[in-house]
Design a protein around this motif. Structure first.
Motif, short mmCIF file in Angstrom:
data_model
loop_
_atom_site.label_atom_id
_atom_site.label_comp_id
_atom_site.label_asym_id
_atom_site.label_seq_id
_atom_site.Cartn_x
_atom_site.Cartn_y
_atom_site.Cartn_z
N ASP A 282 -5.34 0.39 12.02
CA ASP A 282 -6.24 0.84 10.96
C ASP A 282 -5.44 1.03 9.68
OD1 ASP A 282 -8.39 0.95 12.75
OD2 ASP A 282 -7.85 2.99 13.38
N ASP B 279 0.82 -1.21 0.00
CA ASP B 279 0.00 0.00 0.00
C ASP B 279 0.86 1.26 0.00
OD1 ASP B 279 -2.31 -1.53 0.03
OD2 ASP B 279 -2.56 -1.39 2.21
N ALA C 124 0.88 4.25 -2.69
CA ALA C 124 0.59 5.62 -2.28
C ALA C 124 1.70 6.58 -2.70
CB ALA C 124 0.40 5.68 -0.76
N ASP D 233 -2.85 6.17 6.70
CA ASP D 233 -2.99 7.38 5.89
C ASP D 233 -1.57 7.81 5.53
OD1 ASP D 233 -3.30 9.86 4.76
OD2 ASP D 233 -4.42 10.72 6.43
N TRP D 234 -1.13 7.46 4.33
CA TRP D 234 0.26 7.69 3.95
C TRP D 234 0.61 9.15 3.83
CZ3 TRP D 234 3.91 4.42 4.75
CH2 TRP D 234 3.59 3.08 4.88
N SER D 235 -0.38 10.02 3.71
CA SER D 235 -0.07 11.46 3.69
C SER D 235 0.30 11.96 5.08
CB SER D 235 -1.25 12.26 3.13
OG SER D 235 -2.37 12.15 4.00
N GLU D 236 0.04 11.14 6.11
CA GLU D 236 0.33 11.50 7.51
C GLU D 236 1.25 10.48 8.19
OE1 GLU D 236 -1.14 14.17 9.25
OE2 GLU D 236 -1.98 14.88 7.37
#
Length: 124
Positions: free
Chosen positions: A90, A31, A35, A93-96
């Motif tokens: 979970d 993932d 991303a 969120d790769w932007s975070e």
């Protein structure tokens, strides 16, 4: 009791390396690399981390190996665990993504590059 590394059967070491890297790829690599292809900022950070990993493993002096990358990833996870880091439960969120996740993703990127043949010069 620890067995000296020169006395560990090769298949055990290969299996351990494979298990570590496949687990890492499943946890963050698949993932995360997808991303990074969609998020230029993440890709740039992963490239920076990959360069730092390569430097840590003296990749400029000798070729990187799957075993070295697996050991590095295990060391990162162990150090992070000692400092209270918990792997996400979970979807990430790769932007975070935090430093540990990006560092492990960089190991995945380097591992993927091991299977890519080096470019060859054109025939004369």
């Amino acid at each position: 009791m620890r067995v000296p590394s020169n006395q560990v059967p090769a298949s055990t070491a290969v299996d351990a390396t494979r298990t570590t890297l496949v687990g890492l790829a499943n946890a963050v690599g698949l993932d995360g690399l997808a991303a990074a292809n969609q998020l230029p900022g993440l890709l740039a950070v992963v490239d920076q981390h990959a360069a730092a990993v390569r430097d840590s493993l003296h990749g400029d002096q000798r070729p990187l190996t799957a075993a070295a990358l697996a050991g590095y990833a295990e060391g990162v996870r162990a150090a992070a665990d000692e400092h209270g880091w918990q792997p996400p439960t979970d979807p990430i969120d790769w932007s975070e993504a935090d430093w540990v996740l990006v560092r492990l993703l960089a190991v995945c990127a380097l591992t993927a590059a091991l299977d890519t043949p080096a470019p060859q010069p054109p025939p004369l």
